[in-house]
Design a protein around this motif. Structure first.
Motif, PDB file in Angstrom:
ATOM      1  N   ILE A  89      20.005   2.011  28.767  1.00  0.00           N
ATOM      2  CA  ILE A  89      21.069   3.091  29.120  1.00  0.00           C
ATOM      3  C   ILE A  89      22.082   2.973  27.650  1.00  0.00           C
ATOM      4  O   ILE A  89      22.373   1.748  27.152  1.00  0.00           O
ATOM      5  N   THR A  90      22.587   4.054  27.129  1.00  0.00           N
ATOM      6  CA  THR A  90      23.399   3.753  26.005  1.00  0.00           C
ATOM      7  C   THR A  90      24.808   4.393  26.362  1.00  0.00           C
ATOM      8  O   THR A  90      25.131   4.614  27.520  1.00  0.00           O
ATOM      9  N   ALA A  91      25.869   3.963  25.385  1.00  0.00           N
ATOM     10  CA  ALA A  91      26.969   4.141  25.638  1.00  0.00           C
ATOM     11  C   ALA A  91      27.556   5.802  25.979  1.00  0.00           C
ATOM     12  O   ALA A  91      27.908   6.399  26.656  1.00  0.00           O
ATOM     13  N   LYS A  92      26.546   6.638  25.151  1.00  0.00           N
ATOM     14  CA  LYS A  92      26.684   8.001  25.566  1.00  0.00           C
ATOM     15  C   LYS A  92      26.212   8.580  26.768  1.00  0.00           C
ATOM     16  O   LYS A  92      26.737   9.437  27.420  1.00  0.00           O
ATOM     17  N   GLN A  93      25.101   7.881  27.273  1.00  0.00           N
ATOM     18  CA  GLN A  93      24.876   8.297  28.546  1.00  0.00           C
ATOM     19  C   GLN A  93      25.904   7.739  29.760  1.00  0.00           C
ATOM     20  O   GLN A  93      25.922   8.527  30.622  1.00  0.00           O
ATOM     21  N   ILE A  94      26.275   6.859  29.316  1.00  0.00           N
ATOM     22  CA  ILE A  94      27.498   6.471  30.477  1.00  0.00           C
ATOM     23  C   ILE A  94      28.689   7.365  30.345  1.00  0.00           C
ATOM     24  O   ILE A  94      29.377   7.896  31.382  1.00  0.00           O
ATOM     25  N   LYS A  96      28.594  10.365  29.662  1.00  0.00           N
ATOM     26  CA  LYS A  96      28.373  11.597  30.376  1.00  0.00           C
ATOM     27  C   LYS A  96      28.448  11.530  31.947  1.00  0.00           C
ATOM     28  O   LYS A  96      28.501  12.677  32.594  1.00  0.00           O
ATOM     29  N   LEU A  97      28.447  10.410  32.399  1.00  0.00           N
ATOM     30  CA  LEU A  97      28.644  10.177  33.805  1.00  0.00           C
ATOM     31  C   LEU A  97      29.771  10.354  34.450  1.00  0.00           C
ATOM     32  O   LEU A  97      30.241  10.422  35.358  1.00  0.00           O
ATOM     33  N   PHE A  98      30.925  10.033  33.469  1.00  0.00           N
ATOM     34  CA  PHE A  98      32.156  10.124  33.723  1.00  0.00           C
ATOM     35  C   PHE A  98      33.009  11.155  32.883  1.00  0.00           C
ATOM     36  O   PHE A  98      33.700  10.816  32.103  1.00  0.00           O
ATOM     37  N   PRO A  99      32.703  12.246  32.723  1.00  0.00           N
ATOM     38  CA  PRO A  99      32.926  13.427  31.925  1.00  0.00           C
ATOM     39  C   PRO A  99      34.642  13.691  32.040  1.00  0.00           C
ATOM     40  O   PRO A  99      35.353  14.013  30.875  1.00  0.00           O
ATOM     41  N   LYS A 100      35.200  13.236  33.109  1.00  0.00           N
ATOM     42  CA  LYS A 100      36.803  13.343  33.096  1.00  0.00           C
ATOM     43  C   LYS A 100      37.470  12.569  32.384  1.00  0.00           C
ATOM     44  O   LYS A 100      38.669  12.702  32.364  1.00  0.00           O
ATOM     45  N   LYS A 102      38.220  10.947  29.333  1.00  0.00           N
ATOM     46  CA  LYS A 102      38.000  11.034  27.899  1.00  0.00           C
ATOM     47  C   LYS A 102      38.056   9.722  27.113  1.00  0.00           C
ATOM     48  O   LYS A 102      37.565   9.616  25.816  1.00  0.00           O
ATOM     49  N   LYS A 103      39.074   8.844  27.480  1.00  0.00           N
ATOM     50  CA  LYS A 103      39.279   7.652  27.008  1.00  0.00           C
ATOM     51  C   LYS A 103      38.564   6.387  27.811  1.00  0.00           C
ATOM     52  O   LYS A 103      39.034   5.293  27.986  1.00  0.00           O
ATOM     53  N   LEU A 104      37.388   6.631  28.307  1.00  0.00           N
ATOM     54  CA  LEU A 104      36.697   5.613  28.945  1.00  0.00           C
ATOM     55  C   LEU A 104      36.547   4.280  28.186  1.00  0.00           C
ATOM     56  O   LEU A 104      35.978   4.313  27.278  1.00  0.00           O
ATOM     57  N   LYS A 105      36.991   3.268  28.737  1.00  0.00           N
ATOM     58  CA  LYS A 105      36.418   2.101  28.443  1.00  0.00           C
ATOM     59  C   LYS A 105      34.929   1.658  29.044  1.00  0.00           C
ATOM     60  O   LYS A 105      34.847   1.647  30.132  1.00  0.00           O
ATOM     61  N   LEU A 106      34.293   1.022  27.716  1.00  0.00           N
ATOM     62  CA  LEU A 106      32.927   0.862  28.013  1.00  0.00           C
ATOM     63  C   LEU A 106      32.775  -0.466  28.235  1.00  0.00           C
ATOM     64  O   LEU A 106      33.430  -1.232  27.521  1.00  0.00           O
ATOM     65  N   PRO A 107      31.661  -1.004  28.923  1.00  0.00           N
ATOM     66  CA  PRO A 107      31.378  -2.370  28.792  1.00  0.00           C
ATOM     67  C   PRO A 107      30.648  -2.849  27.468  1.00  0.00           C
ATOM     68  O   PRO A 107      30.123  -1.859  26.729  1.00  0.00           O
ATOM     69  N   VAL A 141      23.334   7.266  38.191  1.00  0.00           N
ATOM     70  CA  VAL A 141      24.732   8.234  38.685  1.00  0.00           C
ATOM     71  C   VAL A 141      25.666   7.254  38.469  1.00  0.00           C
ATOM     72  O   VAL A 141      25.470   6.164  38.388  1.00  0.00           O
ATOM     73  N   GLY A 142      27.073   7.759  38.731  1.00  0.00           N
ATOM     74  CA  GLY A 142      28.229   7.065  38.324  1.00  0.00           C
ATOM     75  C   GLY A 142      29.165   7.241  39.364  1.00  0.00           C
ATOM     76  O   GLY A 142      29.250   8.375  39.855  1.00  0.00           O
ATOM     77  N   VAL A 143      29.932   6.168  39.532  1.00  0.00           N
ATOM     78  CA  VAL A 143      30.861   6.251  40.608  1.00  0.00           C
ATOM     79  C   VAL A 143      32.207   5.620  40.064  1.00  0.00           C
ATOM     80  O   VAL A 143      31.987   4.382  39.861  1.00  0.00           O
ATOM     81  N   GLU A 144      33.294   6.098  40.567  1.00  0.00           N
ATOM     82  CA  GLU A 144      34.592   5.512  40.103  1.00  0.00           C
ATOM     83  C   GLU A 144      35.394   5.586  41.082  1.00  0.00           C
ATOM     84  O   GLU A 144      35.453   6.635  41.620  1.00  0.00           O
ATOM     85  N   GLY A 145      36.289   4.645  40.946  1.00  0.00           N
ATOM     86  CA  GLY A 145      37.505   4.553  41.967  1.00  0.00           C
ATOM     87  C   GLY A 145      38.397   3.533  42.095  1.00  0.00           C
ATOM     88  O   GLY A 145      38.590   2.746  40.929  1.00  0.00           O
TER      89      GLY A 145
END
Length: 217
Positions: A89-94, A96-100, A102-107, A141-145
């Protein structure tokens, strides 16, 4: 040489069975007890790998036929090349799973040994959010909470081990028929504070998959 065929949670399950057998051997348990533990482990491993090729099953069952606890530990470690990795999996794919976000902190994907994880997770401390990425049905699939530490120990719903827990609460995307536009429902459960430790412990993906399904449908 066999292609990798042992997923992370399957390896953890095998390790759990191996520990039980090792304990019986190290404590010089009654031979009948040892053989009962050995038979149970082999039976459970066969159930865990119903589609394994004969060569693969021979390799797995051979571990539980060993007579020394040290030999069992060594043979488990020797299975590392047979472990499958979390799908690439790439950073770009991740993102896209959380489109809302915009400043997503990635692992830091470069530091992760993907053979040792069943699900990818990380916490954004600034927003107190937990993000989970899981391969389901051939796609990510991505889940956030919301991620709320409890400062208590109990059993994690994902790995079922007694660990320091946090409450993970996500807003479900499922909507009843004829629901009002402002319909809102959160789904929550307690899981390990440390996702890395949880991945070391998980032996079954059913609870995690039920939770994800409850959130995303």
């Amino acid at each position: 040489m066999c292609e990798p065929f042992i997923s992370n949670h399957q390896f953890n399950y095998m390790k759990k069975q191996a520990v039980t057998l090792e304990q019986a051997l190290r404590t010089n348990a009654d031979p009948k007890v040892v053989e009962s533990v050995r038979y149970s482990a082999i039976t459970r491993i066969a159930e865990l790998f119903p589609d394994a090729a004969p060569q693969q099953m021979q390799k797995l069952e051979a571990i539980f036929k060993l007579q020394s606890a040290d030999d069992i530990s060594r043979q488990l470690k020797a299975l590392e090349p047979d472990r499958t990795a979390f799908p690439p999996i790439t950073a770009k794919q991740i993102q896209k799973l959380f489109p809302k976000n915009k400043k997503l902190k990635l692992p830091d994907l470069e530091t992760i040994d993907f053979r040792h994880i069943t699900y990818l997770s990380w916490v954004d401390i600034a927003t107190n959010k937990l993000f989970i990425v899981y391969p389901a049905g051939g796609q990510f699939v991505g889940v956030e909470g919301k991620f709320t530490p409890t400062n208590k120990k109990s059993f994690c719903f994902v790995c079922n081990r007694y660990e320091e827990l946090a409450l993970f609460t996500a807003v479900t995307k499922k909507r009843p028929a004829h629901a009002s536009p402002d319909y809102y429902k959160a789904v929550g459960n307690y899981l390990c504070m440390n996702g890395q430790e949880c991945n070391k412990n998980i032996t079954d993906t059913a609870a995690l998959e039920r939770f994800i399904d409850a959130v995303i449908g």
